[in-house]
Design an enzyme around this catalytic site. Sequence first.
Site, PDB file in Angstrom:
ATOM      1  N   SER A   6       0.786  -1.227   0.000  1.00 56.52           N
ATOM      2  CA  SER A   6       0.000   0.000   0.000  1.00 56.52           C
ATOM      3  C   SER A   6       0.817   1.276   0.000  1.00 56.52           C
ATOM      4  CB  SER A   6      -0.946   0.016   1.210  1.00 56.52           C
ATOM      5  OG  SER A   6      -0.213  -0.077   2.423  1.00 56.52           O
ATOM      6  N   HIS A  24      -5.433  -3.807  -1.878  1.00 47.52           N
ATOM      7  CA  HIS A  24      -5.220  -2.867  -2.987  1.00 47.52           C
ATOM      8  C   HIS A  24      -5.128  -3.562  -4.339  1.00 47.52           C
ATOM      9  CE1 HIS A  24      -4.732   0.942  -0.807  1.00 47.52           C
ATOM     10  NE2 HIS A  24      -4.231   0.204   0.169  1.00 47.52           N
ATOM     11  N   LYS A  39     -12.348  -0.345  -0.883  1.00 50.51           N
ATOM     12  CA  LYS A  39     -11.514   0.446  -1.798  1.00 50.51           C
ATOM     13  C   LYS A  39     -12.136   0.441  -3.191  1.00 50.51           C
ATOM     14  CE  LYS A  39      -7.354   0.064   0.995  1.00 50.51           C
ATOM     15  NZ  LYS A  39      -8.027  -0.393   2.227  1.00 50.51           N
TER      16      LYS A  39
END
Length: 395
Positions: free
Chosen positions: A182, A210, A241
Amino acid sequence: MPTSTFDYLNEELERLRKEGMYRLPTVWTSASGPWMETGGRKLLQLSSNNYLGFTGHPDIQAAAIEAINRYGAGSGSVRTITGTLDIHDELERELADFKGTEAALVFQSGFTTNQGALSSLLGPDELVISDELNHASIIDGIRLTKAARAIYPHKDMDRLEQLLKENGGRKRTFIVTDGVFSMDGDIAPLPAIVELAEAYGAYVYVDDAHASGVLGRNGKGSTDHFNLHGRVHVQVGTLSKAVGVVGGYVAGADVLKRFLVHKGRPFLFSTSHPPAVAAACLAAIRLLRKSQPLIDRLWDNATFFRTRLQEEGFDTGGSETPIIPVLIGQPDQTADFSRQLMEEGIYAQGIVYPTVAMDKGRVRCIVTAAHTKDDLSFAVEKIVAVGKRTGVLKG
């Protein structure tokens, strides 16, 4: 209560302020998107994890509203009592099908997913081997266990193999890694990790926070990206996300799900997601199945932005994904760089120690599919201007 009770906290906060590590949350008055409003100003947003722009997608919003009308605002209980509604069950079945696994279990957040899964799977008979740059939720999850632990230098496969050889006679070994890291935006060498795990009889645990919605076909994650289906034992993903809502999940064998239902403390002792959240997540996963053009745009934007920054002379580290750090240096320098960008109309948050090394402070930029090329060109122009003014760019 004496007013001096918490003076020692003020002393620590003052130290953080002097060292450029003091930061309170910015309050926004608009929805998440490429441009957001705060304090009466509209800023270009380069710090959001809303990779595909799903937070404002009309189909996802409509699903949330419909669920509120049908089920109400909350679920009313933890999952194991009356808090598992059919919408929660449907979401987990959809997730498992999307990921190509037998089952999936949803937790209340990505952070609690790692805490719950790792603290359940790792006991005194296990050895866990973790990449040094893994996310804080992995670190904290491991700390909750009595497992033996070892850390290998970032993506160092030689050291990982050495640690596997020195496993100390433990019954089981787990290798834990982020799929996409990240802070640096680089991708884990998952094929090499899987090969070592298979050679030494270890389990592979991948956190795709991610990578979910970013890597792989239709955003299926790093396992799909490297075509390693059936060879990664535990796949962790986020719903917070690219999916655009909130939550986390574990995908894997059905026995893994049933075990975590009984052992995962955050799952057991937290009220389940409001029906609107579950419905919104379900709608988002269904959208991912037909969102490859949007994911392609995300990657095109990331390549454009990273290339432009590198051409201007910035160090973007090992970035391979839409996470693109601009390396600055010390915490105070990084905080000043981020502040000046905000004055120029760009919101790009500084990341400093202890999240990264003391001298590796960076402005972490995150590109989304919702950005236009004009947005990103504007950002490069302002980052260059601040870079020259602060001396980060020489000449």
